[in-house]
Design a protein around this motif. Sequence first.
Motif, mmCIF file in Angstrom:
data_model
loop_
_atom_site.group_PDB
_atom_site.id
_atom_site.type_symbol
_atom_site.label_atom_id
_atom_site.label_comp_id
_atom_site.label_asym_id
_atom_site.label_seq_id
_atom_site.Cartn_x
_atom_site.Cartn_y
_atom_site.Cartn_z
ATOM 1 N N THR A 153 1.496 -1.163 0.313
ATOM 2 C CA THR A 153 -0.194 -0.070 0.340
ATOM 3 C C THR A 153 0.804 1.509 0.216
ATOM 4 N N ILE A 154 0.320 1.965 -0.774
ATOM 5 C CA ILE A 154 1.884 3.169 -1.179
ATOM 6 C C ILE A 154 0.855 4.787 -1.500
ATOM 7 N N PHE A 155 1.146 5.755 -0.878
ATOM 8 C CA PHE A 155 0.450 7.074 -1.564
ATOM 9 C C PHE A 155 0.852 7.971 -2.448
ATOM 10 N N GLY A 156 0.565 7.806 -3.318
ATOM 11 C CA GLY A 156 0.882 8.056 -4.741
ATOM 12 C C GLY A 156 0.173 8.179 -5.568
ATOM 13 N N PRO A 157 0.814 8.591 -6.904
ATOM 14 C CA PRO A 157 0.460 9.134 -8.451
ATOM 15 C C PRO A 157 1.118 7.246 -8.786
ATOM 16 N N GLY A 158 0.945 6.842 -9.751
ATOM 17 C CA GLY A 158 1.401 6.025 -10.533
ATOM 18 C C GLY A 158 2.763 7.056 -11.927
ATOM 19 N N LYS A 159 3.008 6.003 -12.397
ATOM 20 C CA LYS A 159 3.798 6.717 -13.311
ATOM 21 C C LYS A 159 3.467 7.432 -14.012
ATOM 22 N N GLU A 160 1.961 7.300 -14.948
ATOM 23 C CA GLU A 160 1.360 7.901 -15.382
ATOM 24 C C GLU A 160 0.565 8.605 -15.281
ATOM 25 N N ALA A 161 0.048 8.815 -14.165
ATOM 26 C CA ALA A 161 -0.394 10.185 -13.569
ATOM 27 C C ALA A 161 0.321 10.472 -13.608
ATOM 28 N N ALA A 162 1.538 9.989 -13.327
ATOM 29 C CA ALA A 162 2.485 11.372 -12.254
ATOM 30 C C ALA A 162 3.099 12.642 -13.745
ATOM 31 N N GLN A 163 2.892 11.797 -14.829
ATOM 32 C CA GLN A 163 3.403 13.006 -15.263
ATOM 33 C C GLN A 163 1.719 14.257 -15.774
ATOM 34 N N LEU A 164 1.627 14.638 -14.857
ATOM 35 C CA LEU A 164 1.040 15.843 -15.096
ATOM 36 C C LEU A 164 2.074 16.324 -14.509
ATOM 37 N N GLU A 165 3.178 16.608 -13.997
ATOM 38 C CA GLU A 165 3.330 16.840 -13.161
ATOM 39 C C GLU A 165 5.060 16.730 -14.163
ATOM 40 N N GLY A 166 5.757 15.171 -14.246
ATOM 41 C CA GLY A 166 6.436 15.533 -14.940
ATOM 42 C C GLY A 166 6.872 15.852 -16.357
ATOM 43 N N SER A 167 5.904 16.428 -16.714
ATOM 44 C CA SER A 167 5.558 16.665 -18.392
ATOM 45 C C SER A 167 3.966 18.051 -18.489
ATOM 46 N N LYS A 168 5.095 19.267 -18.868
ATOM 47 C CA LYS A 168 3.882 20.330 -18.350
ATOM 48 C C LYS A 168 3.584 19.776 -20.073
ATOM 49 N N VAL A 169 4.090 19.267 -20.703
ATOM 50 C CA VAL A 169 3.106 18.948 -22.054
ATOM 51 C C VAL A 169 2.119 18.341 -21.981
ATOM 52 N N TYR A 170 2.295 17.202 -21.108
ATOM 53 C CA TYR A 170 0.608 15.627 -20.675
ATOM 54 C C TYR A 170 0.359 16.682 -20.521
ATOM 55 N N MET A 171 0.456 17.878 -19.478
ATOM 56 C CA MET A 171 -0.448 18.665 -18.509
ATOM 57 C C MET A 171 -1.514 19.406 -18.980
ATOM 58 N N LYS A 172 -0.918 20.341 -19.953
ATOM 59 C CA LYS A 172 -0.957 21.069 -20.662
ATOM 60 C C LYS A 172 -2.272 20.686 -21.818
ATOM 61 N N ASN A 173 -2.169 19.175 -22.192
ATOM 62 C CA ASN A 173 -2.790 18.815 -23.974
ATOM 63 C C ASN A 173 -3.795 18.153 -22.090
ATOM 64 N N PHE A 174 -3.760 17.767 -21.319
ATOM 65 C CA PHE A 174 -4.845 17.046 -20.458
ATOM 66 C C PHE A 174 -5.910 18.021 -20.373
ATOM 67 N N LEU A 175 -5.231 19.136 -19.751
ATOM 68 C CA LEU A 175 -6.304 20.562 -19.975
ATOM 69 C C LEU A 175 -6.879 21.160 -20.490
ATOM 70 N N ALA A 176 -6.193 21.125 -21.618
ATOM 71 C CA ALA A 176 -6.858 21.346 -23.178
ATOM 72 C C ALA A 176 -8.427 20.408 -23.274
ATOM 73 N N LYS A 177 -7.693 19.146 -23.371
ATOM 74 C CA LYS A 177 -8.224 18.142 -23.684
ATOM 75 C C LYS A 177 -9.645 17.763 -23.168
ATOM 76 N N TYR A 178 -9.844 18.469 -21.569
ATOM 77 C CA TYR A 178 -11.497 17.842 -20.437
ATOM 78 C C TYR A 178 -11.536 19.308 -20.508
ATOM 79 N N ASN A 179 -11.465 20.556 -21.129
ATOM 80 C CA ASN A 179 -11.676 21.370 -21.146
ATOM 81 C C ASN A 179 -11.188 22.760 -19.606
ATOM 82 N N ILE A 180 -10.582 22.063 -19.252
ATOM 83 C CA ILE A 180 -10.040 22.958 -18.121
ATOM 84 C C ILE A 180 -9.161 24.253 -17.821
#
Length: 421
Positions: free
Chosen positions: A86-113
């Motif tokens: 049992t471990i608290f924290g996001p997995g590798k893929e979800a951590a891309q929200l911080e690990g890659s600004k491109v991933y984060m910005k594209n995610f925000l755009a895709k979901y209208n955030i």
Amino acid sequence: MKILILGSGGREYSIARAISNEEEGHELFFQPGNGATSALGENLNIKDYNDLAEFAKTNAIELTIVGPEAPLVDGVVDIFKSKGLTIFGPGKEAAQLEGSKVYMKNFLAKYNIPTARYIETSSIEDAFKFTDTLSAPIVVKADGLCGGKGVIIAQNHDEAKVAISEMLSGKSFGDAGLKVIVEEFLDGYELSMFAVCDGDDYILLPAAQDHKRLLNNDEGPNTGGMGAYAPTPLVDEVLYQKVKDRIIRPTLDGMQKEGAPFEGVLFIGIMVVNGEPITLEFNVRFGDPECEILMPLMTSSVSDMFLKASTNRLSEIKVEFSSQYAVGVVMASGNYPYGSSTPAEIIVDESHHEEINDFTHISYAGVSEEDGVLYADGGRVLVCVGLGESIKQARDRAYLRCGQVHFAGKKIRTDIAYQAL
Ligand code: AMP
Ligand code: GLY
């Protein structure tokens, strides 16, 4: 519970301190910890994540809490989970929200955030073309992790283009800059918000404000953060609701659709522009020094919150916060943030002052220990935290504590929480 905490900063110390203060006893381990966490538990030296997971298995660790982003981006959560831990924290893929600004910005755009208008590119021509459509100042960001240094606020178009060229050529940030974000500058006030998430549900902690610049009046170079306070009166119920409806809920739903449900701390850097919250960035861990002031505001069990968040059971608990305010003042070493400093002995005066003993404490960060003596040996050395019925009282108390801590070269800002006073 037997709990392992990954990290070595004031953030991890403050989590451990809160857990140590819980009535039910816990046994704490740190990888690697710092010179003061050794007083709260056992510091380990097991760098390999597979070996660390083996240690956790063998020693029946019931919960692991990951403090910093690097192990998350490296996939430590996936490794622990694959071994049934049992471990608290996001997995590798979800951590891309911080690990890659491109991933984060594209995610925000895709979901209208809501986020700043931007282009994501590795083409210098496209980056320049987009730059010409913006008015100065212009924000240029490297894609990958750059230890908090990958954002340039260019004061004019030429400066922006130099920053773009140096990033894309690999000159300024190596591989982390081979893709860039160019975006519009948002003019407003900045907030740090933290949602503890279990993939489906979340608990929103009181909103905080950080102080990123080294010097008073927000002058000088950027740092990891020189102080913070919470809750900030700059957020009312209406704004909290907007953040929940427009940012947090769509993010959790979106990450589920992406097949990477978000578990862990979603740290939302927000710019409030004309009363509207705009997402500046996501981090996937607590802020530091924000964590140091949020932990002491929690009156319900911190360890249970992390455990429930790690096992998709947040809906079973009610997390409670004190009605007090907390202010944290960072004490940094002489050469911070430019370079390291010679380790200096830390002397903390004995306090006979009830107000200091009852309403303040120190969260230790860049410290080492030898023969019972603590040495300042990191950039940000410690955080003096004050609690009070008002922000002013909390701040006065934090500064009272600062007056009792001495080491050669110590450096503080004297205006923490000025925005709220
Ligand atoms: P980030 O690492 O993206 O949070 O950026 C670091 C800091 O740069 C933020 O905390 C803001 O103070 C500032 N910043 C980033 N993006 C913008 C923007 N679009 N407009 C204004 N300031 C920004
Ligand atoms: N205090 C801001 C951060 O931890 O990134």
